[in-house]
Design an enzyme around this catalytic site. Structure first.
Site, PDB file in Angstrom:
ATOM      1  N   ARG A  59      15.801  22.313   1.482  1.00 20.72           N
ATOM      2  CA  ARG A  59      16.450  22.570   0.119  1.00 20.72           C
ATOM      3  C   ARG A  59      16.653  21.523  -0.790  1.00 20.72           C
ATOM      4  O   ARG A  59      17.747  21.468  -1.452  1.00 20.72           O
ATOM      5  CB  ARG A  59      18.051  23.075   0.744  1.00 20.72           C
ATOM      6  CG  ARG A  59      17.841  24.506   1.443  1.00 20.72           C
ATOM      7  CD  ARG A  59      17.335  25.459   0.540  1.00 20.72           C
ATOM      8  NE  ARG A  59      17.601  26.776   1.287  1.00 20.72           N
ATOM      9  CZ  ARG A  59      18.478  27.580   1.026  1.00 20.72           C
ATOM     10  NH1 ARG A  59      19.405  27.303   0.190  1.00 20.72           N
ATOM     11  NH2 ARG A  59      18.664  28.768   1.383  1.00 20.72           N
ATOM     12  N   ARG A  75      20.739  23.047  -5.889  1.00 18.14           N
ATOM     13  CA  ARG A  75      21.854  22.944  -6.602  1.00 18.14           C
ATOM     14  C   ARG A  75      22.969  21.779  -6.764  1.00 18.14           C
ATOM     15  O   ARG A  75      23.681  21.787  -7.474  1.00 18.14           O
ATOM     16  CB  ARG A  75      23.052  24.167  -6.255  1.00 18.14           C
ATOM     17  CG  ARG A  75      22.610  25.548  -6.509  1.00 18.14           C
ATOM     18  CD  ARG A  75      23.392  26.747  -6.008  1.00 18.14           C
ATOM     19  NE  ARG A  75      23.313  26.448  -4.562  1.00 18.14           N
ATOM     20  CZ  ARG A  75      23.634  27.671  -3.785  1.00 18.14           C
ATOM     21  NH1 ARG A  75      24.303  28.410  -4.305  1.00 18.14           N
ATOM     22  NH2 ARG A  75      23.357  27.256  -2.710  1.00 18.14           N
ATOM     23  N   ARG A  98      18.475  26.308 -14.276  1.00 17.90           N
ATOM     24  CA  ARG A  98      18.730  27.485 -13.839  1.00 17.90           C
ATOM     25  C   ARG A  98      19.597  28.215 -14.734  1.00 17.90           C
ATOM     26  O   ARG A  98      19.442  29.440 -15.006  1.00 17.90           O
ATOM     27  CB  ARG A  98      19.538  27.553 -12.381  1.00 17.90           C
ATOM     28  CG  ARG A  98      19.393  28.783 -12.141  1.00 17.90           C
ATOM     29  CD  ARG A  98      20.291  28.926 -10.466  1.00 17.90           C
ATOM     30  NE  ARG A  98      21.694  28.341 -10.829  1.00 17.90           N
ATOM     31  CZ  ARG A  98      22.872  28.619 -10.025  1.00 17.90           C
ATOM     32  NH1 ARG A  98      22.440  29.450  -8.913  1.00 17.90           N
ATOM     33  NH2 ARG A  98      24.008  28.397 -10.580  1.00 17.90           N
ATOM     34  N   ASP A 150      11.416  31.350  -2.301  1.00 18.18           N
ATOM     35  CA  ASP A 150      12.444  31.795  -1.412  1.00 18.18           C
ATOM     36  C   ASP A 150      11.707  32.508  -0.354  1.00 18.18           C
ATOM     37  O   ASP A 150      10.706  33.226  -0.460  1.00 18.18           O
ATOM     38  CB  ASP A 150      13.699  32.583  -1.843  1.00 18.18           C
ATOM     39  CG  ASP A 150      14.759  32.563  -0.822  1.00 18.18           C
ATOM     40  OD1 ASP A 150      15.631  31.677  -1.062  1.00 18.18           O
ATOM     41  OD2 ASP A 150      14.775  33.503  -0.366  1.00 18.18           O
ATOM     42  N   TYR A 188      17.103  40.180   7.241  1.00 18.41           N
ATOM     43  CA  TYR A 188      17.565  40.612   5.874  1.00 18.41           C
ATOM     44  C   TYR A 188      17.017  41.941   5.457  1.00 18.41           C
ATOM     45  O   TYR A 188      17.783  42.555   4.636  1.00 18.41           O
ATOM     46  CB  TYR A 188      17.168  39.396   4.706  1.00 18.41           C
ATOM     47  CG  TYR A 188      17.907  38.180   4.935  1.00 18.41           C
ATOM     48  CD1 TYR A 188      18.930  37.967   4.356  1.00 18.41           C
ATOM     49  CD2 TYR A 188      17.483  37.056   5.830  1.00 18.41           C
ATOM     50  CE1 TYR A 188      19.691  36.715   4.360  1.00 18.41           C
ATOM     51  CE2 TYR A 188      18.126  35.983   5.903  1.00 18.41           C
ATOM     52  CZ  TYR A 188      19.206  35.876   5.229  1.00 18.41           C
ATOM     53  OH  TYR A 188      20.023  34.690   5.264  1.00 18.41           O
TER      54      TYR A 188
END
Ligand code: CP3
Length: 339
Positions: free
Chosen positions: A22, A26, A35, A72, A146
């Site tokens: 990752r 962020r 973003r 992703d 998911y």
């Protein structure tokens, strides 16, 4: 050869190569700015120019040995025909959830992945010569959790129940994910990635027999299909939470390297994983946030444990949003000056 790629091929480096799961994300102000400009995660991930820029941002800032494609694991369900959304502060959602909708009712949309391959081509052309380019996908079990529940969940209970209640229908979902993951990773390789990682974030929620069936078997199928087509492209398997099942995973899936999470004692992993297998990990992401002596001693513990085998320095899971940039710089200095 590039140090990360050489390590994945089994050659121990005097200074272990480093990248962080990752790492494009962020905690970086330049990521947050781009973003905001693009209007959200999915807009960013499907815009090849922007996604390539985000992939390269951590390389430019820190000089990591590996760049990981910005995308992703839930792009594959979108290609299989579910609608993918990322609500602000809510995490991802997939509709319709397969707990009450048959897989056959979905209309596959493989073209959804085309921007990702364009991102790969752009990044491959832009990276420094010494940087290894990593592609990735989710592992079938994690992706299925998911797809079945339609969202993330604390203990994957809906999907575990589904797998017991209707193993035939669940196997059809897993098979569809295997097939589309092989196609997805093959296309990433054709477009320019040099190694790939399979993220199995929820591997830890399964009982041993279920782990064999839904983690080991589908990953082994993906690895053998990729190895048949691209024998020179290493595959890293990351079964987060596998704990005592790690050695079986490492032996039985055929992966070239194994990622270890922070709950595993690195000295135990060094003893119990196949002797020459490259290992990736496993600094606690929270030790990176803590910094100071906590970080120093955690880094040396990991370095020391894996000193005698091919080792890729990484976290035990993704870097957290509130990680100070200065701590990442300190981590790199610690790893690179250690020997
Ligand atoms: O590692 C990288 O820097 C490359 C890009 C990458 C992302 N997701 C970008 C992303 C990778 C390798 C992933 C993997 C991923 N995605 C996993 C497996 C690894 C893990 O962390 O367990 C999983 C389970 C997902 C699914 C997913 N994507 C979730 C649950 C979420 C929401 C939670 C979160 O972390 O925000 C995402 C969103 C996501 N994927 C973001 C990023 C940078 C954050 C989106 C944002 O900018 O708000």
């Amino acid at each position: 050869m590039k140090p990360l790629l050489a390590t994945l091929r089994g050659w121990r480096q005097p200074v272990p190569p480093v990248w962080l799961m990752r790492q494009a994300g962020r905690y970086l102000p330049e990521y947050r700015a781009l973003r905001a400009e693009k209007g959200g995660f999915l807009a960013l991930a499907t815009d090849p120019e922007a996604a390539a820029e985000v992939t390269v941002q951590p390389i430019r800032r820190f000089g990591f040995d590996g760049a990981i494609l910005f995308s992703d694991i839930l792009m594959v369900p979108a290609a299989l025909g579910q609608t993918l959304t990322f609500g602000v502060g809510e995490g991802p959602a997939l509709s319709p959830p397969l707990v009450d909708h048959a897989l056959e009712t979905l209309t596959a949309n493989p073209g959804f992945l085309d921007p990702v391959y364009e991102t790969v081509r752009r990044v491959a052309a832009a990276l420094p010569a010494e940087t290894t380019f990593l592609g990735f996908a989710g592992s079938p079990w994690t992706v299925a959790t998911y797809m079945v529940a339609g969202r993330g969940s604390r203990d994957q209970s809906e999907t575990r129940r589904f797998a017991y209640a209707d193993p035939v229908r669940f196997a059809a979902i897993v098979d569809a994910i295997v097939e589309s993951t092989v196609a997805y990773l093959s296309a990433q390789i054709e477009a320019g990635v040099e190694a790939v990682q399979l993220f199995d974030s929820w591997a830890g929620s399964l009982a041993p027999a279920q782990f064999e069936r839904w983690v080991i078997a589908p990953n082994a199928a993906i690895v053998s299909a990729l190895h048949a087509r691209y024998p020179h492209v290493p595959v890293i398997g990351f079964p987060k939470g596998a704990g005592g099942k790690l050695p079986a995973y490492a032996r039985e899936t055929g992966v070239d390297a194994v990622g270890v999470d922070e709950t595993v004692d690195p000295h135990w992993a060094a003893t119990h994983l196949p002797a020459d297998m490259p290992v990736q990990g496993n600094l606690d992401p929270l030790a990176l946030i803590a910094g100071r002596e906590t970080l120093e001693s955690a880094v040396s513990n990991v370095l020391e444990a894996f000193a005698d085998r091919p080792h890729i320095f990484n976290l035990g899971h993704g870097i957290l949003q509130d990680t100070p940039i200065a701590h990442v710089e300190r981590l790199l200095a610690l790893v690179r000056s250690a020997r």
